[in-house]
Design an enzyme around this catalytic site. Structure first.
Site, PDB file in Angstrom:
ATOM      1  N   LYS A 158       3.702   4.760  14.417  1.00 22.79           N
ATOM      2  CA  LYS A 158       3.168   6.122  14.542  1.00 22.79           C
ATOM      3  C   LYS A 158       1.640   6.029  14.625  1.00 22.79           C
ATOM      4  O   LYS A 158       1.029   5.302  13.829  1.00 22.79           O
ATOM      5  CB  LYS A 158       3.606   6.934  13.320  1.00 22.79           C
TER       6      LYS A 158
ATOM      7  N   SER B 228       8.632  14.434   7.282  1.00 22.90           N
ATOM      8  CA  SER B 228       8.220  13.995   8.623  1.00 22.90           C
ATOM      9  C   SER B 228       8.864  12.706   9.126  1.00 22.90           C
ATOM     10  O   SER B 228       8.718  12.369  10.299  1.00 22.90           O
ATOM     11  CB  SER B 228       6.701  13.830   8.682  1.00 22.90           C
TER      12      SER B 228
ATOM     13  N   SER C 234       6.796  15.218  11.794  1.00 23.72           N
ATOM     14  CA  SER C 234       5.794  14.796  12.744  1.00 23.72           C
ATOM     15  C   SER C 234       6.054  13.423  13.358  1.00 23.72           C
ATOM     16  O   SER C 234       5.458  13.087  14.385  1.00 23.72           O
ATOM     17  CB  SER C 234       4.423  14.787  12.069  1.00 23.72           C
TER      18      SER C 234
END
Lengths: 531, 105
Positions: free
Chosen positions: A95, A195, A171
């Site tokens: 990420k 997330s 996210s």
């Protein structure tokens, strides 16, 4: 089976045994990315691919050169007969919120579009040290602020591989999409209010949020420092255990990392669930959501298919000898989102104060004076959702004369934690080893369906956020498909640092459903690839 | 206790505090969303709390010492940090003068 369908464990074992060349594995992963990903997210966001709506768009950038160098290092170790590590030759995506030395680390924000990290996050370094190949950085909501990936400044945002007109969640949506689309078998994400777990559930993969302190936060661009947790997304429970084994442990660069020894998570999988006490709570049957128009709270029940999947999982586990404890009260669950609105916004506003155009990242040219530099940099650098979070944090901090919101929310946060303490108390009324809940109230929603409604978007995390408030470990595992062929996730939660317990329960459930028909259905984005 | 809505005046103050210069459309959206979020926060004010209620229960068990003593340590390559600043000279970060040229040091 193609190389990209191998699990991380299989890849590492085959590489170590000399049955799989690391360079072949890396090329297979890169070829899959080229086949399914389409345009990478970028600030101009102009699609070049006519089929762009059918693509996954998990990535912001590739780190091919680095991955090739890592592949050579692993090959060299294997050739010398040395142990090449638990993740030898395993492609991993990161990420884009983790620092990776000399690599652009954007947080999916214009604010950091040119920020080359001067160091590597501890969690990432541990993956590299264990033989992983870091193939690239994946998309996310800007600064992790969102639950759909749509707030990324790097467009096109990631799509859900099961149906690319739906969001992958957020996210860590890029991570979940990359794993579901077989681009990388593992991805490193973060979980502040759900997330990792929410996108994992939306994309039909496994997502593990470790206990707060189990994995170092050093090198993670902070959102809400008392809630943020790095963790893995994987295609099966064993791979989640494998990567956690590598990442977990104390880090002298993160004072909040726990000095507890790290258990053997892979061995824990071999224990069955006989005698395990698994709870179900009526307080996870729906979400209490404030209706703007009426000012009243409405309870929206969990989607029927998700509720049924949770009950079916309980039955599966009961058949394997687990004891199912019904009606476990978790009365403060409904306050998880209001508390999150306070705690996360105040911490986010504080953390984002450092983005000022002076020290790194985006800056404006020809500023008249220092205030002009700050204002124009922050106005142009931040997207709308970070601005909203900063303003909420600033408002709640500034009005502290009347009510100290952070203190109030922290007290309610304590009450949320007490719900779990009572449920897991070995001398209490319930004596649970784990709590079984839906991961999300619904399956994935369509792109643009909710985006912009910051309250409804936030309430999508009501099943996951309490775990962050209490600092507990939780895992989501795929548990079927709904009638739209979108994945369903169920969640196991355990007491502090009891990751072995949730891994055991999740593994037992996963193994008992290996022959289920829904496991043979492939994501839409893969149906024309490697068919 | 009833939470008051954020007034346009209070909104302008926090926008200024956060160092933003917003377009009218952005302001309208952000103010509306902030007030919707406050509606959710209102729920917290209605919970009966005892004075003695303890705060967050984040629990980080420790075995032995802290990860390290709470003492600062220099970064290995400080130049690597300075060079990431948009403007720098001789190992120092450059910033424009404050408004009116006032020295704030």
């Amino acid at each position: 089976m193609t190389f990209t369908q191998l699990s991380a464990r299989e890849i590492a074992q085959k590489v170590q045994a000399g049955e799989l060349k690391v360079s072949d594995m890396l090329e297979a992963s890169l070829a899959q990315i080229r086949a399914v990903d389409g345009d990478f997210g970028s600030l101009d966001g102009q699609p070049t691919d006519p089929e762009t709506d059918k693509k996954v768009h998990a990535f912001i950038s590739l780190t091919e050169e680095l991955a090739h160098a890592q592949a050579q290092a692993v090959e060299a170790k294997v050739a010398k007969g040395e142990n090449a590590g638990l993740l030898a030759g395993v492609p991993v995506s990161i990420k884009d919120i983790f620092a990776l030395e000399n690599t652009v680390t954007t947080a999916a924000s214009r604010m950091l579009y040119n920020y080359r990290a001067p160091y590597t996050a501890t969690a990432v370094q541990k993956l590299i040290d264990a033989g992983a190949l870091i193939v690239g950085k994946v998309n996310l909501d800007e600064f992790t602020f969102g639950s759909s990936n749509e707030s990324s400044a790097y467009q096109p945002a990631s799509n859900n591989p099961w149906n690319t007109t739906y969001v992958p969640g957020g996210s860590s949506g890029g991570s979940a999409a990359a794993v579901a689309a077989e681009e990388t078998p593992l991805s490193l994400g973060t979980d502040t209010g759900g997330s990792i777990r929410q996108p994992a559930a939306f994309c039909g993969v496994v997502g593990l949020k470790p206990s707060y302190g189990r994995v170092s936060r050093y090198g993670l661009i902070a959102f809400a420092s008392s809630l943020d947790c790095p963790g893995p997304l994987a295609r099966n429970v064993e791979d989640a255990a494998l990567i956690l084994q590598v990442m977990a442990g104390v880090d002298e660069r993160d004072e909040s990392s726990a000095t507890l020894p790290v258990p053997n998570y892979l061995e824990a999988l071999q224990q069955d669930v006989r005698g395990m006490r698994i709870g179900l709570s009526p307080d996870y049957a729906g979400i209490a959501y404030p209706n703007h128009a009426t000012g009243e709270f409405e309870v929206i029940p969990v989607q029927d298919e998700i509720k049924q999947a949770t009950l079916d999982a309980a039955e599966q586990l009961a058949r394997q000898g687990a004891e199912i404890i019904e009606n476990v009260p978790m009365p403060h669950t409904r306050y998880g989102i209001p508390v999150y609105f306070v705690v996360s916004r105040i911490e986010a506003a504080s953390n984002l104060n450092r983005m000022d155009g002076v020290k790194y990242g985006y800056t404006v040219a020809d500023a008249r004076d220092l205030q002009d530099l700050y204002t124009r940099t922050r106005t142009e650098g931040f997207g709308l959702q970070p601005k909203l979070r900063i303003l909420m944090g600033a408002y709640l901090s500034a009005t502290s004369k009347k009510v100290n919101y952070y203190q109030l929310a922290s007290k309610v946060r304590g009450m949320i934690g007490q719900d779990f303490e009572l449920a897991f108390d070995p001398k209490g009324a319930y004596q649970l080893d784990a709590l079984l809940t839906p991961t999300t109230p619904t399956t994935a929603f369509k792109r643009a369906e909710i985006f912009g409604d910051s309250v409804l978007m936030q309430y999508a995390d009501q099943m996951t956020v309490s775990v962050n408030h209490a600092g507990l470990p939780a895992i989501t595992v795929p548990a079927g498909l709904d009638k739209k062929n979108l994945p369903i996730g169920i969640q196991f939660i355990a007491n502090h640092f009891q990751e072995e317990t949730i891994l055991r329960a999740a593994y037992a459930y996963e193994q008992s459903t290996l022959d289920a028909a829904w496991r043979r259905v492939r994501p839409m984005a893969l149906q024309e690839v490697n068919a | 206790m009833q939470l008051e809505k954020i007034s346009p005046e209070a909104f302008e103050k926090i926008v200024d505090m956060a160092a933003f210069a917003l377009e009218a459309e952005e302001k309208a959206y952000l103010l509306e969303e902030l007030n919707h979020q406050l509606q959710s926060v209102q729920e917290l004010l209605d919970i009966p709390l005892e004075e003695s209620s303890s705060s967050s229960l984040i629990n980080i068990p420790r075995v032995g010492d802290m990860p390290r003593r709470d003492e600062w340590q220099a970064f290995d390559v400080p130049r690597g940090i300075i060079e990431r600043a948009p403007q720098h000279e001789d190992g120092m970060i450059l910033v424009p003068e404050p408004a009116g040229g006032k020295d704030l040091s």
